[in-house]
Design a protein around this motif. Structure first.
Motif, short mmCIF file in Angstrom:
data_model
loop_
_atom_site.label_atom_id
_atom_site.label_comp_id
_atom_site.label_asym_id
_atom_site.label_seq_id
_atom_site.Cartn_x
_atom_site.Cartn_y
_atom_site.Cartn_z
N ARG A 7 20.00 5.88 -5.61
CA ARG A 7 20.76 6.99 -6.15
C ARG A 7 20.42 8.32 -5.48
NH1 ARG A 7 23.04 5.90 -11.21
NH2 ARG A 7 22.65 3.79 -11.99
N SER A 8 19.40 8.32 -4.64
CA SER A 8 18.95 9.58 -4.04
C SER A 8 19.21 9.58 -2.54
CB SER A 8 17.45 9.78 -4.30
OG SER A 8 17.19 9.79 -5.68
N ASP A 9 19.43 10.78 -2.05
CA ASP A 9 19.57 10.95 -0.61
C ASP A 9 18.19 10.95 0.02
OD1 ASP A 9 21.12 11.73 1.83
OD2 ASP A 9 19.85 13.51 1.66
N ALA A 10 18.00 10.09 1.03
CA ALA A 10 16.67 9.89 1.61
C ALA A 10 16.13 11.15 2.26
CB ALA A 10 16.71 8.73 2.61
N LEU A 11 17.01 12.00 2.81
CA LEU A 11 16.55 13.17 3.55
C LEU A 11 16.23 14.34 2.63
CD1 LEU A 11 16.06 14.67 6.24
CD2 LEU A 11 18.52 15.23 6.26
N THR A 12 17.13 14.61 1.69
CA THR A 12 17.00 15.84 0.90
C THR A 12 16.40 15.60 -0.48
OG1 THR A 12 19.24 15.58 0.01
CG2 THR A 12 19.00 16.78 2.08
N GLY A 13 16.47 14.39 -0.99
CA GLY A 13 15.94 14.10 -2.32
C GLY A 13 16.91 14.33 -3.45
N VAL A 14 18.06 14.98 -3.20
CA VAL A 14 19.07 15.14 -4.24
C VAL A 14 19.87 13.85 -4.34
CG1 VAL A 14 19.17 17.63 -3.92
CG2 VAL A 14 20.71 16.14 -2.60
N ALA A 71 8.91 -1.45 -9.08
CA ALA A 71 9.73 -1.66 -7.89
C ALA A 71 11.20 -1.40 -8.18
CB ALA A 71 9.54 -3.09 -7.37
N ASN A 72 11.66 -1.89 -9.36
CA ASN A 72 13.06 -1.66 -9.73
C ASN A 72 13.35 -0.18 -9.91
OD1 ASN A 72 13.74 -4.36 -9.68
ND2 ASN A 72 13.29 -4.69 -11.85
N LEU A 73 12.39 0.55 -10.51
CA LEU A 73 12.58 1.98 -10.69
C LEU A 73 12.66 2.68 -9.34
CD1 LEU A 73 12.74 4.41 -12.56
CD2 LEU A 73 10.24 4.48 -12.56
N GLY A 80 2.40 -9.97 -17.47
CA GLY A 80 2.46 -8.53 -17.72
C GLY A 80 2.27 -7.72 -16.45
N GLU A 81 1.31 -8.15 -15.62
CA GLU A 81 1.07 -7.43 -14.37
C GLU A 81 2.28 -7.51 -13.45
OE1 GLU A 81 -2.07 -7.59 -10.59
OE2 GLU A 81 -2.41 -8.80 -12.41
N ARG A 82 2.82 -8.73 -13.33
CA ARG A 82 3.99 -8.89 -12.46
C ARG A 82 5.18 -8.11 -13.01
NH1 ARG A 82 0.50 -10.27 -9.77
NH2 ARG A 82 0.24 -12.21 -8.58
N THR A 83 5.30 -8.08 -14.34
CA THR A 83 6.42 -7.34 -14.95
C THR A 83 6.31 -5.85 -14.65
OG1 THR A 83 6.58 -8.99 -16.71
CG2 THR A 83 7.60 -6.84 -17.10
N ARG A 84 5.08 -5.34 -14.78
CA ARG A 84 4.89 -3.91 -14.48
C ARG A 84 5.19 -3.60 -13.02
NH1 ARG A 84 0.60 -4.91 -18.05
NH2 ARG A 84 -0.84 -5.31 -16.30
N GLU A 85 4.74 -4.51 -12.13
CA GLU A 85 5.04 -4.31 -10.71
C GLU A 85 6.55 -4.36 -10.46
OE1 GLU A 85 2.89 -7.29 -8.67
OE2 GLU A 85 0.91 -6.38 -9.01
N LEU A 86 7.21 -5.32 -11.13
CA LEU A 86 8.66 -5.45 -10.94
C LEU A 86 9.39 -4.23 -11.49
CD1 LEU A 86 11.01 -7.22 -10.02
CD2 LEU A 86 10.99 -8.31 -12.26
N GLU A 87 8.95 -3.74 -12.66
CA GLU A 87 9.60 -2.56 -13.22
C GLU A 87 9.42 -1.35 -12.31
OE1 GLU A 87 7.78 -2.20 -17.01
OE2 GLU A 87 9.11 -3.67 -17.99
#
Length: 450
Positions: free
Chosen positions: A282-289, A273-275, A264-271
């Motif tokens: 999907r986001s632009d590193a500089l602007t956040g959009v 990390a995946n999120l 469960g702990e590893r799953t939460r960490e993986l989720e």
């Protein structure tokens, strides 16, 4: 539950069979004595009475050996079948005995024992009986047929012998013998077998430590003692096995709980990390959009949805005016801050569900507006332009205003003229080009020009 414990063997096969042999011999002798007594009582009667007595004797023999034969056939014990036939064939009153074993998937199997010198006598009846075995309560299985032929010569010999036997003495001796045998059997076997059955019936995991003790045995170290020792040894092994199994189950439960918690702990960490990875992808590193990749996915989805539903769809492309001059004048750090503030202003103006604000180039932004036609998109574009200008970011190198401004191109989806999402994007880009060519810091809508 499979305990994995093999019950102990109670000695050699020969030792285990002695009680059964004694029981068979006692029973056969009792029947023979009964037949002899009947013959003595009827010694003075005519031949027909003796004939009837012989038939009764054979019927008694059938009753005695039928259960043992049926059980041996059911258990496929051919050796026991032969032993019973040999024992029965030694009876003087029996001329021939035939056992027919019924096979489900084969021809009937016939076993016969015939007295030497015996020949069929049509005046004597033949006894036939089905061999029936009950493997469990309320069940009856026909396993074969028993046929018994009387010995006519024995009948004649009995008639002569009975005349010479002292009736009263033989009768008293035989009755005393039969009673003594039955008393001995009940005292030495039946009572102890009942004790074993009662002990086994009362067994439970809590009483496995209680040993089986046979009371008041006349003889020691016989088959009953071996049976009691085997039961006690089995209880000991079964108790140890159950204790060990309980220990293993406890350890397994603890390991399972620890594993579940760790998973469960590893799953939460993986989720998480995946999120985070999904957001970063999907986001632009500089602007956040949103970035170019996310915008490309959304524009394909919204374009196909508009094709299916015929709902309006608009695209807005913004470009910061003279951004290269801004970087040259104020430096790249100020340029990055400018991009972040402009992106924040654009995102603040487009907060409807489904609106997508993305940075697709250095200073180029796009806004996807599902459900808005070009007129509504034009109004939105004007708000975007005003919001950026209201930021008041100084831009002395700009040729159109003292602060940062944007040029905006707007295109509404026109399916007959825009056969692909790229064509749709191209139209908005053309409108942006016209906004720049027309003096910048303005909104231009695509009007169907080539």
């Amino acid at each position: 539950m499979n305990t994995g414990v093999t019950p102990p063997r109670s000695g050699a096969p020969g030792a285990r069979s002695r009680i059964g042999v004694r029981l068979l011999l006692v029973t056969v002798m009792a029947g023979l004595v009964f037949s002899v007594l009947s013959t003595v009582v009827r010694g003075a009667l005519a031949y027909m009475d003796e004939r009837d007595a012989l038939v009764d004797e054979l019927a008694q023999v059938e009753d005695i050996i039928q259960p043992a034969l049926a059980k041996a056939i059911w258990e496929l014990d051919r050796a026991s079948v032969k032993v019973h036939l040999d024992s029965a064939a030694r009876l003087p009153a029996l001329g021939q005995i035939v056992v027919t074993i019924v096979m489900a998937d084969a021809e009937p199997e016939v076993h016969a024992r015939r007295r030497p010198g015996w020949s069929p006598d049509a005046s004597l009846p033949v006894l036939r009986r089905s061999l029936v075995y009950s493997p469990y309560a309320d069940s009856r299985e026909v396993v074969g047929e028993l046929t018994v032929f009387a010995n006519g010569g024995e009948l004649k010999r009995r008639l002569y012998r009975e005349l010479r036997i002292i009736f009263a003495t033989q009768l008293i001796q035989s009755l005393l013998l039969a009673g003594f045998v039955m008393w001995m059997f009940n005292r030495s076997v039946t009572r102890h077998v009942r004790d074993v059955a009662a002990h086994l019936d009362a067994l439970s995991p809590e009483t496995l430590s209680r040993k089986l003790v046979l009371r008041d045995k006349m003889n020691q170290n016989d088959e009953l003692d071996q049976l009691a020792g085997g039961v006690n040894e089995l209880q000991h092994r079964l108790g140890g096995h159950l204790a060990q199994q309980a220990q293993y189950e406890g350890e397994l439960s603890r390991h399972r709980d620890n594993l579940a918690e760790l998973v469960g702990e590893r799953t939460r960490e993986l989720e998480a990390a995946n999120l985070k990875l999904d957001q970063l992808s999907r986001s632009d590193a500089l602007t956040g959009v949103s970035n170019r990749r996310h915008f490309d996915e959304c524009k394909e989805v919204e374009y196909r949805r508009a094709q299916r539903t015929h709902q309006p769809l608009s695209l807005v492309i913004c470009d910061i005016d003279y951004f290269k001059h801004f970087n040259d004048t104020y430096g790249h750090m100020a340029g990055d801050d400018c991009l972040r503030r402009v992106a924040g202003a654009l995102a603040e103006c487009c907060r409807r569900a489904g609106d997508v604000v993305a940075r697709v180039g250095g200073e180029e932004f796009v806004i996807l507006l599902p459900g808005q036609d070009m007129a509504e998109a034009q109004q939105c574009a004007e708000r975007l332009r005003a919001a950026v200008q209201a930021l008041g970011i100084a831009h002395t190198a700009s040729e159109v205003a003292p602060s940062v401004t944007i040029s905006v191109g707007v295109a509404g989806l026109d399916l007959p003229k825009m056969e692909s999402v790229d064509a749709f994007y191209h139209c908005a880009d053309q409108a942006l080009y016209r906004a720049k060519a027309g003096g910048r810091n303005r909104v231009v809508c695509w009007e169907g020009e080539a």
